[in-house]
Design a protein around this motif. Structure first.
Motif, PDB file in Angstrom:
ATOM      1  N   ASP A 294       0.812  -1.215   0.000  1.00 23.66           N
ATOM      2  CA  ASP A 294       0.000   0.000   0.000  1.00 23.66           C
ATOM      3  C   ASP A 294       0.846   1.266   0.000  1.00 23.66           C
ATOM      4  O   ASP A 294       0.566   2.208  -0.735  1.00 23.66           O
ATOM      5  CB  ASP A 294      -0.960   0.004   1.193  1.00 23.66           C
ATOM      6  N   PHE A 295       1.904   1.299   0.809  1.00 20.93           N
ATOM      7  CA  PHE A 295       2.716   2.512   0.872  1.00 20.93           C
ATOM      8  C   PHE A 295       3.413   2.787  -0.464  1.00 20.93           C
ATOM      9  O   PHE A 295       3.649   3.932  -0.832  1.00 20.93           O
ATOM     10  CB  PHE A 295       3.725   2.449   2.029  1.00 20.93           C
ATOM     11  N   GLN A 296       3.713   1.732  -1.219  1.00 20.07           N
ATOM     12  CA  GLN A 296       4.340   1.915  -2.525  1.00 20.07           C
ATOM     13  C   GLN A 296       3.346   2.492  -3.533  1.00 20.07           C
ATOM     14  O   GLN A 296       3.710   3.313  -4.367  1.00 20.07           O
ATOM     15  CB  GLN A 296       4.901   0.591  -3.031  1.00 20.07           C
ATOM     16  N   LYS A 297       2.096   2.063  -3.447  1.00 23.92           N
ATOM     17  CA  LYS A 297       1.062   2.625  -4.319  1.00 23.92           C
ATOM     18  C   LYS A 297       0.869   4.099  -4.016  1.00 23.92           C
ATOM     19  O   LYS A 297       0.700   4.915  -4.927  1.00 23.92           O
ATOM     20  CB  LYS A 297      -0.263   1.883  -4.138  1.00 23.92           C
ATOM     21  N   ILE A 298       0.917   4.452  -2.743  1.00 23.53           N
ATOM     22  CA  ILE A 298       0.745   5.846  -2.347  1.00 23.53           C
ATOM     23  C   ILE A 298       1.925   6.679  -2.844  1.00 23.53           C
ATOM     24  O   ILE A 298       1.740   7.810  -3.291  1.00 23.53           O
ATOM     25  CB  ILE A 298       0.574   5.953  -0.818  1.00 23.53           C
ATOM     26  N   GLU A 299       3.126   6.116  -2.801  1.00 23.08           N
ATOM     27  CA  GLU A 299       4.301   6.830  -3.298  1.00 23.08           C
ATOM     28  C   GLU A 299       4.208   7.073  -4.805  1.00 23.08           C
ATOM     29  O   GLU A 299       4.742   8.053  -5.311  1.00 23.08           O
ATOM     30  CB  GLU A 299       5.575   6.049  -2.979  1.00 23.08           C
ATOM     31  N   LEU A 300       3.547   6.181  -5.509  1.00 19.50           N
ATOM     32  CA  LEU A 300       3.348   6.317  -6.953  1.00 19.50           C
ATOM     33  C   LEU A 300       1.937   6.826  -7.226  1.00 19.50           C
ATOM     34  O   LEU A 300       1.229   6.308  -8.087  1.00 19.50           O
ATOM     35  CB  LEU A 300       3.574   4.973  -7.639  1.00 19.50           C
TER      36      LEU A 300
ATOM     37  N   ASP B 117      -4.800   1.007   1.507  1.00 17.84           N
ATOM     38  CA  ASP B 117      -5.384   1.360   2.796  1.00 17.84           C
ATOM     39  C   ASP B 117      -4.524   2.461   3.407  1.00 17.84           C
ATOM     40  O   ASP B 117      -3.424   2.200   3.884  1.00 17.84           O
ATOM     41  CB  ASP B 117      -5.432   0.136   3.705  1.00 17.84           C
ATOM     42  N   THR B 118      -5.019   3.680   3.363  1.00 15.60           N
ATOM     43  CA  THR B 118      -4.241   4.824   3.858  1.00 15.60           C
ATOM     44  C   THR B 118      -4.293   4.974   5.360  1.00 15.60           C
ATOM     45  O   THR B 118      -3.601   5.815   5.911  1.00 15.60           O
ATOM     46  CB  THR B 118      -4.722   6.126   3.199  1.00 15.60           C
ATOM     47  N   SER B 119      -5.080   4.147   6.044  1.00 16.59           N
ATOM     48  CA  SER B 119      -5.182   4.265   7.497  1.00 16.59           C
ATOM     49  C   SER B 119      -4.032   3.545   8.203  1.00 16.59           C
ATOM     50  O   SER B 119      -3.808   3.752   9.391  1.00 16.59           O
ATOM     51  CB  SER B 119      -6.511   3.722   8.002  1.00 16.59           C
TER      52      SER B 119
END
Length: 71
Positions: free
Chosen positions: A30-36, A67-69
Motif C-alpha cells: 500500500d505505501f508503494q502505491k501511495i508513493e506512486l 489502505d491509507t489508514s
C-alpha cells in the motif's frame, strides 16, 4: 490536464499499458502505491472504465486501492 496517456480520451496506449503494468501494481505494498500516487490514480481510473472493468476483473488484474489508514 490529461486524464489519459495521450490526452483527454482513452486510447489503445492506455489499455495496452494498463494490461502490462497491472500485474506489477498488484504486487505493490500500500505505501508503494501511495508513493506512486499519479500512476496509481491513472491505473485506478482506467480499470474502472465501463467495459474495461469486466476485462480487468476477468483477467485477474484488478489493483486494489491502498489502505491509507495503516502506517
Amino acid at each position: 490536464m490529461k486524464m489519459f496517456l495521450v490526452g483527454t480520451n482513452i486510447t489503445a496506449a492506455d489499455i495496452i499499458t494498463c494490461l502490462y503494468v497491472a500485474p506489477y501494481f498488484k504486487e505493490l505494498m500500500d505505501f508503494q502505491k501511495i508513493e506512486l500516487n499519479n500512476a496509481f490514480r491513472w491505473i485506478d481510473h482506467v480499470q474502472h472504465l465501463p467495459g474495461l472493468d469486466d476485462l480487468i476483473n476477468n483477467l485477474g488484474l484488478f489493483v486494489s486501492f491502498p489502505d491509507t489508514s495503516q502506517e
